[in-house]
Enzyme design. Structure first.
Site, PDB file in Angstrom:
ATOM      1  N   ARG A   1      32.049 -18.853  29.500  1.00 29.80           N
ATOM      2  CA  ARG A   1      32.136 -17.549  28.814  1.00 29.80           C
ATOM      3  C   ARG A   1      33.178 -17.666  27.712  1.00 29.80           C
ATOM      4  NH1 ARG A   1      34.941 -14.380  33.878  1.00 29.80           N
ATOM      5  NH2 ARG A   1      36.654 -15.825  34.095  1.00 29.80           N
TER       6      ARG A   1
ATOM      7  N   LYS B   1      27.203 -13.679  33.282  1.00 35.98           N
ATOM      8  CA  LYS B   1      27.176 -14.945  34.008  1.00 35.98           C
ATOM      9  C   LYS B   1      25.759 -15.516  34.055  1.00 35.98           C
ATOM     10  CE  LYS B   1      29.596 -15.318  37.941  1.00 35.98           C
ATOM     11  NZ  LYS B   1      30.527 -16.441  38.131  1.00 35.98           N
TER      12      LYS B   1
ATOM     13  N   SER C   1      45.128  11.962  -2.855  1.00 40.42           N
ATOM     14  CA  SER C   1      45.585  11.110  -1.766  1.00 40.42           C
ATOM     15  C   SER C   1      45.694  11.980  -0.525  1.00 40.42           C
ATOM     16  CB  SER C   1      46.941  10.484  -2.115  1.00 40.42           C
ATOM     17  OG  SER C   1      47.355   9.671  -1.051  1.00 40.42           O
TER      18      SER C   1
ATOM     19  N   TYR D   1      41.051   3.493  -1.532  1.00 38.11           N
ATOM     20  CA  TYR D   1      42.126   2.663  -0.973  1.00 38.11           C
ATOM     21  C   TYR D   1      42.806   3.359   0.196  1.00 38.11           C
ATOM     22  CZ  TYR D   1      45.513   5.705  -3.306  1.00 38.11           C
ATOM     23  OH  TYR D   1      46.258   6.780  -3.676  1.00 38.11           O
TER      24      TYR D   1
ATOM     25  N   GLY E   1      36.692 -10.293  39.640  1.00 39.40           N
ATOM     26  CA  GLY E   1      37.165  -9.955  40.977  1.00 39.40           C
ATOM     27  C   GLY E   1      36.822  -8.549  41.448  1.00 39.40           C
TER      28      GLY E   1
ATOM     29  N   ARG F   1      26.321 -14.159  43.831  1.00 36.37           N
ATOM     30  CA  ARG F   1      27.434 -13.579  43.050  1.00 36.37           C
ATOM     31  C   ARG F   1      26.948 -12.449  42.164  1.00 36.37           C
ATOM     32  NH1 ARG F   1      31.123 -18.583  42.619  1.00 36.37           N
ATOM     33  NH2 ARG F   1      29.565 -20.156  43.053  1.00 36.37           N
TER      34      ARG F   1
ATOM     35  N   MET G   1      33.749  -7.219  41.970  1.00 36.99           N
ATOM     36  CA  MET G   1      32.610  -7.112  42.881  1.00 36.99           C
ATOM     37  C   MET G   1      32.605  -8.310  43.826  1.00 36.99           C
ATOM     38  SD  MET G   1      29.769  -5.510  40.392  1.00 36.99           S
ATOM     39  CE  MET G   1      30.196  -6.519  39.025  1.00 36.99           C
TER      40      MET G   1
ATOM     41  N   HIS H   1      59.273  12.024  12.851  1.00 35.07           N
ATOM     42  CA  HIS H   1      60.098  11.385  11.830  1.00 35.07           C
ATOM     43  C   HIS H   1      60.477   9.965  12.258  1.00 35.07           C
ATOM     44  CE1 HIS H   1      63.952  10.469   9.811  1.00 35.07           C
ATOM     45  NE2 HIS H   1      63.347  11.013   8.772  1.00 35.07           N
TER      46      HIS H   1
ATOM     47  N   CYS I   1      47.210   8.290   2.402  1.00 36.02           N
ATOM     48  CA  CYS I   1      48.567   7.762   2.576  1.00 36.02           C
ATOM     49  C   CYS I   1      49.218   8.245   3.860  1.00 36.02           C
ATOM     50  CB  CYS I   1      49.427   8.084   1.359  1.00 36.02           C
ATOM     51  SG  CYS I   1      49.665   9.849   1.121  1.00 36.02           S
TER      52      CYS I   1
HETATM   53  C1  PEP Z   1      51.027  13.122   5.264  1.00 38.30           C
HETATM   54  O1  PEP Z   1      51.226  14.297   5.534  1.00 38.30           O
HETATM   55  O2  PEP Z   1      50.090  12.473   5.716  1.00 38.30           O
HETATM   56  C2  PEP Z   1      51.945  12.397   4.364  1.00 38.30           C
HETATM   57  C3  PEP Z   1      51.669  11.169   3.961  1.00 38.30           C
HETATM   58  O3  PEP Z   1      53.111  13.012   4.044  1.00 38.30           O
HETATM   59  P1  PEP Z   1      54.356  13.124   5.032  1.00 38.30           P
HETATM   60  O4  PEP Z   1      54.093  12.266   6.216  1.00 38.30           O
HETATM   61  O5  PEP Z   1      55.530  12.672   4.253  1.00 38.30           O
HETATM   62  O6  PEP Z   1      54.362  14.586   5.332  1.00 38.30           O
END
Ligand code: PEP
Ligand code: MG
Length: 898
Positions: free
Chosen positions: A352, A26, A776, A863, A105, A96, A107, A468, A843
């Site tokens: 602000r 402020k 991966s 990636y 609010g 203030r 303080m 899952h 992944c």
């Molecule tokens: C993992 O284990 O990160 C993966 C991509 O394989 P899954 O989730 O199918 O075990």
């Protein structure tokens, strides 16, 4: 000597916006507004350093502060042409708090400071309004007593109510000057009685008390809790702002209001705000009077009869509208402002950065870049990936009332309503007859895929963020609340109980996968229109980011969504999901239950055409982009039948009796299936399974014409720990390729790589890289095995772990940088040392998490791959991480002002 006090206003401004650490948000913004010539009531800021000193030295002040405060008061007095404690021209002050981060609010604030029995006479004279003056005085006594002397508001409210009852008044506005004056007498008597001392008359005593109270309020319970919730360090401290009072409640030519420089819900470039005539700041937010709109447009849009500021005070409005433009240009962002009009003169009390909805954040960022106020990089940095996440999914109408039954894990964002069902088969049957359903399960297994696919949303009572249900639902873009521990599911009776409430099959239920709420009934939804702004921001993000973004997809539908969201290929195609399609599962079961290799081969021969057809379709959708296919991973018994009918079907098709099937099922049970007979272990024990999959892959790749083919087919081996495992399984892939190429008289390029999802694989990555053409990281399994925490059982204790600060965030959601992240880093370094230029991606679920993406950018992965609906989030997050690194001086920013 340290400088403890910074003045502002009246042509003497010492601070700037960049000094938030010292002056608080402020104070710094008041200084900035004053410095650029906006009308700010003069004042001074006592720095956060004083707060630090105060707490480090037994709540005392540094030497020299007293003099600096006196100089500050003299500065305000000279600008205002008034004098503190003066009977003729009394100077009144507001005091203030103002921390670095806004703590609304939390303080304390004190207004009208400087009033006593003498100065009130001066106020009567200068305002010409005795009623106003006495009311201001009693407000001050009440506020000060509460904040500084600790005498609660309610004691004063009771006295006011008694007086009103006595006089037969209904409203506060019924009180006349004499009434307020009389009430003030009772207030002072109350103070004497409760504190044992008279109310302080000396303005400097009042000021000292108020400053001390504001510093003390940094440590009140509200502030402590707020800081904990918002990760605000205690060491920051608060500043104190002392400013000349301006009054919005001195008559009908006075007003007070709050506004946003653009519409905070849509982001439209319209002036958006409310005000009240003849009122003080807190009246606008208190909601007792109906506020009026600033603009005629706003008034019309809200069908209000009350005049807009634009009509009532056109000059003031014009000035305010001009200030709106100045502030936006100056701050280069949408601002949230507070103002007061005293006798026709406009005063700015605060500015602000304005809070906004995700839709507004997107629009404002893109518009500001188009207007040239910010660069494209800045636009990308202004939109949080979490906001994009919300925009991509339907949301519950924020105005709707929710009957929340319980809250589980926000496993897959978006909201969904439908009728409650308890089995995947019921879900499919109900949907076939045209119903929308919510599928509730204790936990899901691959068998439930069909039901999950047709359901609007999925609820589980067990399982964590990578259970899952969570993984599959996110992949499908299906809202999911997982691990809602308060839900007790009774599938037999088709009923669930939540904290004593019974919800039956067919009852309407709503899930909010973004917050984890489970709500009774159908809550109305809204789906924001993404439109052109979204595509533009994504284009800018793509031009900035370094890392590639692929998708985890195994069905044609997923692959299409992924491509439409800008995925640059498939980073993980989990082939096991293809085994569950109707018509196939029975052959899969036949294969698993076969007594010998011949029996298995027969079943596999029946499966191969299905797999080949699946791959052909996915290859076509992903033409021109790489596709990584992972060979079978889960323990085989996940495919086995559970219901009597399914067991009978398998027995019939395999030509054996039901008992034999049951025995086989029992034999395959494992006590720790996640660490059991799965991953490449399947390929080594049953090479014909991987051989069948590879044959289907290569046949498919040869069958699609080159223009419809992926740029590269990448075959990936799961759960590898040792080089020998990779050698053995890679040999199966190469042999299948050789056979197919020879038979078809044609070859296609392909690569064989490995998942790194076990600590041994990460540590021995140098060894594996000799045989692998890419890595991966399966960070789901890597987290599970590195931390020794089961993916499916984490939910039970993760909450407690979070509360105790064991992991700052759920390590299955956001990568544990020091542990699992270190393994990823080690594997990348060792892998690339052995195999220069080795392509490395992720992944696991972390591939779609912005904080994890930031980590992956930092260690130079090539990636990330994530579920299709997260692809835009990952694109944006990767761009933001790249920007941050560029910002750190790694690379020059291209001049890309829009
Ligand atoms: C993992 O284990 O990160 C993966 C991509 O394989 P899954 O989730 O199918 O075990
Ligand atoms: Mg895995």
């Amino acid at each position: 000597m340290s400088k403890w006090v910074y003045m502002f206003g009246g042509g003497r401004t010492e601070g700037r916006a960049g000094m938030k650490d010292l002056l608080g948000g402020k104070g710094a913004n008041l200084a900035e507004m004053a410095a650029i010539g906006l009308p700010v009531p003069p004042g001074f800021t006592i720095t956060t350093d004083v707060c630090t000193f105060y707490y480090a030295n037994g709540r005392t002040y540094p030497a020299g502060l007293e003099d600096a405060i006196e100089a500050g008061v003299a500065h305000i007095a000279s600008v205002m042409g008034a004098s503190f404690g003066d009977r003729k021209q009394p100077l009144l002050l507001s005091v203030r708090s103002g921390a670095r981060a806004s703590m609304p609010g939390m303080m304390d604030t004190i207004l009208n400071l400087g009033l006593n029995d003498d100065t009130v006479l001066g106020l009567i004279e200068t305002s010409g309004d005795a009623r106003f003056a006495w009311d201001s005085y009693r407000r001050f006594v009440q506020m000060y007593s509460d904040v500084v002397l600790g005498i609660g508001h309610h004691y004063f409210e009771e006295l006011l109510e008694d007086l009103k009852a006595d006089r037969g008044y209904i409203l506060d506005t019924d009180l006349q000057a004499g009434d307020w004056k009389e009430l003030l007498g009772s207030y002072k008597a109350l103070v004497m009685k409760r504190s044992g001392a008279p109310f302080p008359d000396d303005p400097y005593d009042q000021l000292r008390g108020a400053i001390g109270a504001v510093f003390s309020s940094w440590m009140n319970q509200r502030a402590i809790t707020y800081r904990r919730l918002h990760d605000i360090p205690e060491a920051w401290g608060t500043a104190v702002n002392v400013q000349a009072m301006v009054f919005g409640n001195m008559g009908s030519d006075c007003a007070t209001g709050v506004a946003f420089t653009r519409d905070p819900s849509t982001g439209e470039d319209t002036f958006f705000g409310e005000y009240l005539v003849n009122a003080q700041g807190e009246d606008v937010v208190a909601g007792i009077r109906t506020p009026q709109h600033l603009t005629i447009l706003g008034k019309q849009a809200n069908q209000s009869d009350l005049p807009a500021l634009e009509e009532l005070m056109p000059d003031v409005f014009r000035q305010l509208d001009a200030i709106r433009r100045i502030l936006e240009k100056h701050y280069r962002d949408m601002q949230d402002i507070e103002f007061t009009v005293q006798r026709g003169a406009l005063w700015m009390l605060q500015t602000r950065t304005g809070k906004r909805t995700p839709a507004a954040a997107l629009k404002i960022a893109v518009d500001l870049a188009r207007e040239g106020l910010i660069t494209r990089e800045e636009a990308v940095m202004r939109v949080d990936p979490g906001q994009i996440d919300q925009l991509l999914h339907p949301m519950l109408d924020p105005r709707a009332i929710r009957d929340v039954l319980t809250t589980g894990l926000p496993a897959s964002p978006g909201a969904a309503s439908g009728k409650l069902v308890f089995t995947a088969a019921d879900a499919e049957a109900w949907v076939r007859r045209g119903e929308k359903v919510i599928l509730a399960r204790v936990e899901t297994s691959p068998e439930d895929i069909g039901g999950m696919h047709v359901a609007e949303g999925v609820l589980t009572s067990r399982g964590g963020m990578t259970s899952h249900a969570a993984v599959v639902a996110r992949g499908m873009g299906r809202p999911c609340v997982a691990g809602a521990g308060a839900v007790r599911i009774n599938v037999t009776d088709r009923v669930m109980t939540v904290l004593g409430r019974e919800i039956r099959e067919g009852d309407l239920l709503t899930l909010d996968g973004s917050t984890g709420q489970v709500i009774y009934g159908a809550v109305p939804m809204v789906r924001p229109d993404l439109g052109k702004d979204f595509s533009l921001l994504m284009e800018w993000a793509d031009s900035i980011r370094r890392m590639g973004v692929r998708a985890n997809a195994e069905t044609p539908a997923d692959a299409r969504v992924a491509r439409s969201f800008g995925a640059e290929g498939i980073g993980l195609c989990r082939t096991e999901h293809m085994f569950f399609e109707p018509g196939r599962i029975v052959h899969v079961r036949q294969m698993i239950l076969a007594r010998d290799e011949d029996g298995r081969r027969q079943a596999l021969d029946l499966l191969r055409p299905y797999q080949r057809a699946d791959f052909i379709e996915i290859f076509r959708i992903m033409h021109g982009l790489p596709v990584t296919i992972r060979l079978l991973d889960p323990p085989l018994h996940e495919f086995l039948p559970h219901t009597d009918a399914d067991i009978q079907e398998v027995a019939d098709s395999a030509g054996v009796d039901v008992r034999t099937v049951r025995q086989a099922i029992a034999q395959m049970a494992e006590s720790n299936p996640m660490l059991g007979h799965r991953g490449c272990r399947l390929g080594i024990t049953f090479p014909e399974i991987y051989a069948m999959q590879c044959q289907a892959i290569f046949e498919a790749a040869i069958e699609v014409p080159p223009k419809d083919a992926p740029s590269m087919v990448e075959v990936m081996i799961p759960l590898v720990a040792t080089r020998r495992e990779l050698e053995l399984t890679k040999a199966i892939v190469d042999q299948a390729a050789k056979d197919v190429f020879a038979r078809c008289g044609k070859t296609i390029p392909y690569k064989v790589g490995t998942m790194i999802e076990l600590p041994r694989a990460a540590l021995c990555a140098g060894d594996l890289a000799d045989d692998a053409e890419f890595f991966s990281f399966g960070t789901n399994d890597l987290t599970q095995t590195a931390l020794g925490i089961s993916r499916d059982d984490a939910a039970h204790f993760m909450d407690a772990y979070h509360r105790h600060g064991v992991y700052a965030k759920d390590p299955f959601v956001s990568i544990d940088c020091e542990g699992v992240g270190e393994l990823v880093k080690i594997a990348t370094v060792r892998g690339r040392a052995a195999h220069p230029g080795l392509k490395v991606g992720v992944c696991g679920e972390h591939g779609g998490d912005p904080d994890s993406i930031d980590f992956f950018e930092g260690i130079g992965l090539d990636y990330v791959s994530c579920s299709p609906y997260r692809v835009p989030i990952a694109r944006l997050a990767a761009a933001r991480s790249a920007c941050r690194r560029i910002g750190n001086g790694h690379k020059e920013l291209a001049d890309s002002t829009a």
